[in-house]
Design a protein around this motif. Structure first.
Motif, PDB file in Angstrom:
ATOM      1  N   ARG A 168       0.620  11.548  -4.396  1.00 19.78           N
ATOM      2  CA  ARG A 168       1.819  11.625  -3.560  1.00 19.78           C
ATOM      3  C   ARG A 168       1.507  11.197  -2.131  1.00 19.78           C
ATOM      4  NH1 ARG A 168       4.250  17.263  -2.874  1.00 19.78           N
ATOM      5  NH2 ARG A 168       3.849  17.116  -0.667  1.00 19.78           N
ATOM      6  N   LEU A 188       4.705   0.093   4.513  1.00 20.41           N
ATOM      7  CA  LEU A 188       5.665  -0.961   4.184  1.00 20.41           C
ATOM      8  C   LEU A 188       6.914  -0.870   5.059  1.00 20.41           C
ATOM      9  CD1 LEU A 188       5.435  -1.024   0.285  1.00 20.41           C
ATOM     10  CD2 LEU A 188       4.543  -2.723   1.883  1.00 20.41           C
ATOM     11  N   ASN A 189       7.401   0.341   5.284  1.00 16.85           N
ATOM     12  CA  ASN A 189       8.585   0.529   6.109  1.00 16.85           C
ATOM     13  C   ASN A 189       8.327   0.124   7.549  1.00 16.85           C
ATOM     14  OD1 ASN A 189      10.118   1.455   3.981  1.00 16.85           O
ATOM     15  ND2 ASN A 189       9.687   3.598   4.377  1.00 16.85           N
ATOM     16  N   HIS A 227       8.247  -3.678   8.008  1.00 16.90           N
ATOM     17  CA  HIS A 227       9.537  -4.381   7.922  1.00 16.90           C
ATOM     18  C   HIS A 227      10.500  -3.960   9.005  1.00 16.90           C
ATOM     19  CE1 HIS A 227       8.505  -6.343   4.220  1.00 16.90           C
ATOM     20  NE2 HIS A 227       8.192  -5.193   3.655  1.00 16.90           N
ATOM     21  N   GLN A 269       1.029   7.412  -2.111  1.00 15.45           N
ATOM     22  CA  GLN A 269       2.306   6.722  -2.270  1.00 15.45           C
ATOM     23  C   GLN A 269       3.115   6.764  -0.972  1.00 15.45           C
ATOM     24  OE1 GLN A 269       4.787   8.200  -5.427  1.00 15.45           O
ATOM     25  NE2 GLN A 269       6.435   6.780  -4.991  1.00 15.45           N
ATOM     26  N   GLU A 270       3.168   7.942  -0.339  1.00 12.08           N
ATOM     27  CA  GLU A 270       3.914   8.068   0.914  1.00 12.08           C
ATOM     28  C   GLU A 270       3.271   7.238   2.021  1.00 12.08           C
ATOM     29  OE1 GLU A 270       4.688  12.146   1.999  1.00 12.08           O
ATOM     30  OE2 GLU A 270       5.487  12.602   0.017  1.00 12.08           O
ATOM     31  N   VAL A 322       1.574   4.416   1.631  1.00 11.96           N
ATOM     32  CA  VAL A 322       1.917   3.019   1.361  1.00 11.96           C
ATOM     33  C   VAL A 322       3.376   2.744   1.728  1.00 11.96           C
ATOM     34  CG1 VAL A 322       2.230   1.314  -0.476  1.00 11.96           C
ATOM     35  CG2 VAL A 322       0.150   2.697  -0.403  1.00 11.96           C
ATOM     36  N   GLU A 323       4.273   3.656   1.363  1.00 14.09           N
ATOM     37  CA  GLU A 323       5.692   3.478   1.704  1.00 14.09           C
ATOM     38  C   GLU A 323       5.900   3.435   3.213  1.00 14.09           C
ATOM     39  OE1 GLU A 323       7.761   6.633  -0.295  1.00 14.09           O
ATOM     40  OE2 GLU A 323       7.461   5.739  -2.272  1.00 14.09           O
ATOM     41  N   ASN A 324       5.217   4.316   3.938  1.00 13.15           N
ATOM     42  CA  ASN A 324       5.323   4.314   5.395  1.00 13.15           C
ATOM     43  C   ASN A 324       4.806   3.018   5.992  1.00 13.15           C
ATOM     44  OD1 ASN A 324       6.514   6.829   5.623  1.00 13.15           O
ATOM     45  ND2 ASN A 324       4.581   7.908   5.863  1.00 13.15           N
TER      46      ASN A 324
END
Length: 92
Positions: free
Chosen positions: A77, A87-88, A91, A80-81, A83-85
């Motif tokens: 978890r 990526l966000n 962008h 994943q968070e 990596v998401e951060n």
């Protein structure tokens, strides 16, 4: 901004993850959160904030329970968070 203990744990993990693998980052972040709890408990005790101490200990116990059987799910978890951060923010 008042972070929950879990949010602080995630932040420490992200900081350590820059220079180490998942296993080492998780171990280091868990050790750092333990020291954080000790430091914060000292501050809360000096100000006579028993409720704050109780809440801090409760949150720390919850973290311990969430990693006690297997910390793999929590590591996944966090990763994943993270990596998401990344990526966000990439962008934005």
């Amino acid at each position: 901004m008042n972070e929950t203990l879990m949010e602080t744990f995630k932040r420490y993990y992200a900081d350590y993850r820059v220079a180490a693998n998942v296993e080492q980052s998780f171990t280091d972040a868990y050790q750092a959160i333990a020291y954080h709890v000790i430091e914060q408990t000292d501050h809360l005790a000096q100000s006579g904030n028993l409720e704050g101490i109780q809440n801090m200990v409760r949150e720390f116990k919850e973290i311990g329970l969430s990693i006690a059987p297997s910390n793999d799910a929590l590591k996944e978890r966090f990763e994943q968070e993270l990596v998401e951060n990344m990526l966000n923010h990439g962008h934005s």
